[in-house]
Write a protein that holds these residues in place. Sequence first.
Motif, PDB file in Angstrom:
ATOM      1  N   ALA A   1       0.822  -1.210   0.000  1.00  0.00           N
ATOM      2  CA  ALA A   1       0.000   0.000   0.000  1.00  0.00           C
ATOM      3  C   ALA A   1       0.855   1.258   0.000  1.00  0.00           C
ATOM      4  CB  ALA A   1      -0.939  -0.016   1.208  1.00  0.00           C
ATOM      5  N   LEU A   2       1.981   1.234   0.681  1.00  0.00           N
ATOM      6  CA  LEU A   2       2.840   2.422   0.726  1.00  0.00           C
ATOM      7  C   LEU A   2       3.485   2.713  -0.624  1.00  0.00           C
ATOM      8  CD1 LEU A   2       4.763   2.364   4.128  1.00  0.00           C
ATOM      9  CD2 LEU A   2       3.299   4.178   3.244  1.00  0.00           C
ATOM     10  N   THR A   3       3.990   1.695  -1.308  1.00  0.00           N
ATOM     11  CA  THR A   3       4.625   1.942  -2.607  1.00  0.00           C
ATOM     12  C   THR A   3       3.604   2.389  -3.638  1.00  0.00           C
ATOM     13  OG1 THR A   3       4.451  -0.371  -3.344  1.00  0.00           O
ATOM     14  CG2 THR A   3       6.418   0.247  -2.102  1.00  0.00           C
ATOM     15  N   LEU A   4       2.384   1.836  -3.584  1.00  0.00           N
ATOM     16  CA  LEU A   4       1.333   2.273  -4.504  1.00  0.00           C
ATOM     17  C   LEU A   4       0.931   3.717  -4.204  1.00  0.00           C
ATOM     18  CD1 LEU A   4      -0.949  -0.910  -4.606  1.00  0.00           C
ATOM     19  CD2 LEU A   4       0.750  -0.196  -6.293  1.00  0.00           C
ATOM     20  N   ALA A   5       0.810   4.056  -2.916  1.00  0.00           N
ATOM     21  CA  ALA A   5       0.479   5.432  -2.533  1.00  0.00           C
ATOM     22  C   ALA A   5       1.550   6.398  -3.018  1.00  0.00           C
ATOM     23  CB  ALA A   5       0.321   5.518  -1.016  1.00  0.00           C
ATOM     24  N   LEU A   6       2.798   6.027  -2.858  1.00  0.00           N
ATOM     25  CA  LEU A   6       3.899   6.881  -3.292  1.00  0.00           C
ATOM     26  C   LEU A   6       3.884   7.078  -4.802  1.00  0.00           C
ATOM     27  CD1 LEU A   6       6.474   8.441  -2.624  1.00  0.00           C
ATOM     28  CD2 LEU A   6       7.731   6.271  -2.720  1.00  0.00           C
ATOM     29  N   ALA A   7       3.617   6.014  -5.551  1.00  0.00           N
ATOM     30  CA  ALA A   7       3.576   6.120  -7.013  1.00  0.00           C
ATOM     31  C   ALA A   7       2.468   7.062  -7.467  1.00  0.00           C
ATOM     32  CB  ALA A   7       3.379   4.732  -7.625  1.00  0.00           C
ATOM     33  N   ALA A   8       1.306   6.997  -6.817  1.00  0.00           N
ATOM     34  CA  ALA A   8       0.214   7.909  -7.173  1.00  0.00           C
ATOM     35  C   ALA A   8       0.569   9.340  -6.819  1.00  0.00           C
ATOM     36  CB  ALA A   8      -1.071   7.481  -6.471  1.00  0.00           C
ATOM     37  N   ALA A   9       1.128   9.556  -5.635  1.00  0.00           N
ATOM     38  CA  ALA A   9       1.445  10.907  -5.182  1.00  0.00           C
ATOM     39  C   ALA A   9       2.534  11.554  -6.040  1.00  0.00           C
ATOM     40  CB  ALA A   9       1.873  10.879  -3.718  1.00  0.00           C
ATOM     41  N   ARG A  10       3.427  10.743  -6.577  1.00  0.00           N
ATOM     42  CA  ARG A  10       4.501  11.293  -7.418  1.00  0.00           C
ATOM     43  C   ARG A  10       3.983  11.913  -8.708  1.00  0.00           C
ATOM     44  NH1 ARG A  10       9.044   6.571  -6.311  1.00  0.00           N
ATOM     45  NH2 ARG A  10      10.232   7.746  -4.735  1.00  0.00           N
ATOM     46  N   ASP A  11       2.756  11.589  -9.090  1.00  0.00           N
ATOM     47  CA  ASP A  11       2.182  12.181 -10.295  1.00  0.00           C
ATOM     48  C   ASP A  11       1.510  13.526 -10.019  1.00  0.00           C
ATOM     49  OD1 ASP A  11       3.017  10.236 -12.060  1.00  0.00           O
ATOM     50  OD2 ASP A  11       1.227   9.004 -11.806  1.00  0.00           O
ATOM     51  N   LEU A  12       1.527  13.972  -8.767  1.00  0.00           N
ATOM     52  CA  LEU A  12       0.999  15.299  -8.435  1.00  0.00           C
ATOM     53  C   LEU A  12       2.097  16.344  -8.604  1.00  0.00           C
ATOM     54  CD1 LEU A  12      -0.980  14.488  -5.146  1.00  0.00           C
ATOM     55  CD2 LEU A  12      -1.891  14.631  -7.479  1.00  0.00           C
ATOM     56  N   PRO A  13       1.744  17.582  -8.945  1.00  0.00           N
ATOM     57  CA  PRO A  13       2.747  18.644  -9.082  1.00  0.00           C
ATOM     58  C   PRO A  13       3.164  19.192  -7.719  1.00  0.00           C
ATOM     59  CG  PRO A  13       0.565  19.506  -9.579  1.00  0.00           C
ATOM     60  CD  PRO A  13       0.394  18.033  -9.340  1.00  0.00           C
ATOM     61  N   LEU A  14       4.110  18.540  -7.076  1.00  0.00           N
ATOM     62  CA  LEU A  14       4.565  18.924  -5.744  1.00  0.00           C
ATOM     63  C   LEU A  14       5.993  19.462  -5.838  1.00  0.00           C
ATOM     64  CD1 LEU A  14       3.303  15.805  -3.750  1.00  0.00           C
ATOM     65  CD2 LEU A  14       2.247  18.074  -3.836  1.00  0.00           C
ATOM     66  N   ASP A  15       6.144  20.754  -5.633  1.00  0.00           N
ATOM     67  CA  ASP A  15       7.466  21.361  -5.703  1.00  0.00           C
ATOM     68  C   ASP A  15       7.927  21.926  -4.367  1.00  0.00           C
ATOM     69  OD1 ASP A  15       5.650  23.377  -5.600  1.00  0.00           O
ATOM     70  OD2 ASP A  15       6.186  24.293  -7.512  1.00  0.00           O
ATOM     71  N   ASP A  16       7.092  21.806  -3.341  1.00  0.00           N
ATOM     72  CA  ASP A  16       7.503  22.215  -2.007  1.00  0.00           C
ATOM     73  C   ASP A  16       6.722  21.405  -0.980  1.00  0.00           C
ATOM     74  OD1 ASP A  16       4.975  23.290  -2.187  1.00  0.00           O
ATOM     75  OD2 ASP A  16       5.607  25.374  -2.073  1.00  0.00           O
ATOM     76  N   ILE A  17       7.065  21.528   0.275  1.00  0.00           N
ATOM     77  CA  ILE A  17       6.428  20.759   1.330  1.00  0.00           C
ATOM     78  C   ILE A  17       4.994  21.215   1.512  1.00  0.00           C
ATOM     79  CG2 ILE A  17       6.473  20.200   3.797  1.00  0.00           C
ATOM     80  CD1 ILE A  17       9.495  20.552   3.715  1.00  0.00           C
TER      81      ILE A  17
END
Length: 329
Positions: free
Chosen positions: A44-60
Motif C-alpha cells: 500500500a505504501l509503494t502504490l500510494a507513493l507512485a500515485a502521489a509522485r504524479d501530483l505537481p509537488l514542488d515544495d512541502i
Amino acid sequence: MVAIASYACHFPQAAVTAETLRTALGAAPRGLTRKRVAGPDEDALTLALAAARDLPLDDIPRGMALASMSLPYARRVQAGLLVDGLGLAGAGAFISEHTTSARAGTEALTLHAALTEGWGGRSVVVAAEAARGHAGAGADARLGAGAAALLLAPSGGVASLLGSEHYAAEDPGLAFSLAGEQARRDVEVPGYAAAAYQRAIGGAVDALLPALDADLARFRFVVLDVDDPRLIAKALGPAGLQDQQWRPVWPYPQTGELGAAGALVGLCVALDGAAAGDWILVLSYGGGSAADAIAFEAGHEAGGRGVEAAVQGGVEVDFAAYLKLMEVI
C-alpha cells in the motif's frame, strides 16, 4: 473555498480475471470482471507513493494524509515514509493516518479539506490498498489493489468543494477485525448489513441535498465504493439514482474492491470524465457504521489525466502467478 488542484491514480500491472478465478475456484465475486494484484515489491505504501509522485509537488505541503486498511506496519508512523519518498521531508507538514475502515479515504479527504480551508495551504490526500494472502473463493477474493492521490488547495481549476455531510451510528458485528488479527470477521447477515448501509448512506445524502438545495438528479456522476449493486439500489434507488450516474465511475469491476482507496479512485475516474460545471457526488461507507457524502463541481482543468486507461490497463496473469503474487505459494 477548497478545491482539487490535481489528481492521479496508480495500479499494479498484474490483473487476474474473474473467469480465471471461476475456473480455478469454482466461483468468482459477483460483478467482478477482473481485479488488480500487487506484485512482490508492491504494497500500500509503494502504490500510494507512485500515485502521489504524479501530483505537481514542488515544495512541502501544509498537510499530508495517508488512508489504507492494508499498510505494511501495524505500529509506526507511515506517512513519514511517504513524505520522505516524495523528497519533501522536513518541518511544515501535518501528517495524519486513517486506517480502520473503507471510509478512511473520504475521512482523510474531509479532514484535510477542513484544514486546507482553515490554514490556507495545500494538502495531499493519498489512499491505497494492496491485498495479500487471500486467494480463496470467499469474500476476500474480491479484494484488489490500487491508489489515488489528490492535491487540495484554497483554489484550483480541477474541482471545487460544494459541501459535505456525514452519518454515524453503532451497528456491531459488521466487517471488523480485533486488534492483532489479519482476518476480517462479519456476522454475515445480509439483511442486517444492507439495512446498516442504507441508513448510513441515506442519512448522509438526506442531510447534504437540502444543504445544497439540490436533488440527486443534479449530479452527473455519483461515486460509490461498494461492490454489490443491490446495496446501491436499496440505498439510493428511491431517491432516483440512475445507472448512468454511477456505473461509468464505478471502478470495482475492473480493479476489485479497493477499500479506503475505492471512493477516491472513483472520484478520479469521475473527474477525468467530467466537463466544467458538472456536479459529482462521492459516497463512502465504513461498517460499524459511518458514511460521508461529499459534493464537488468540476472545473475547466478536469479531464485528460488518463485515469480510465489506467483502470482498464494492466497485464492478465494465470492462477499460478496470482497465487505467487498473493504470497500464498
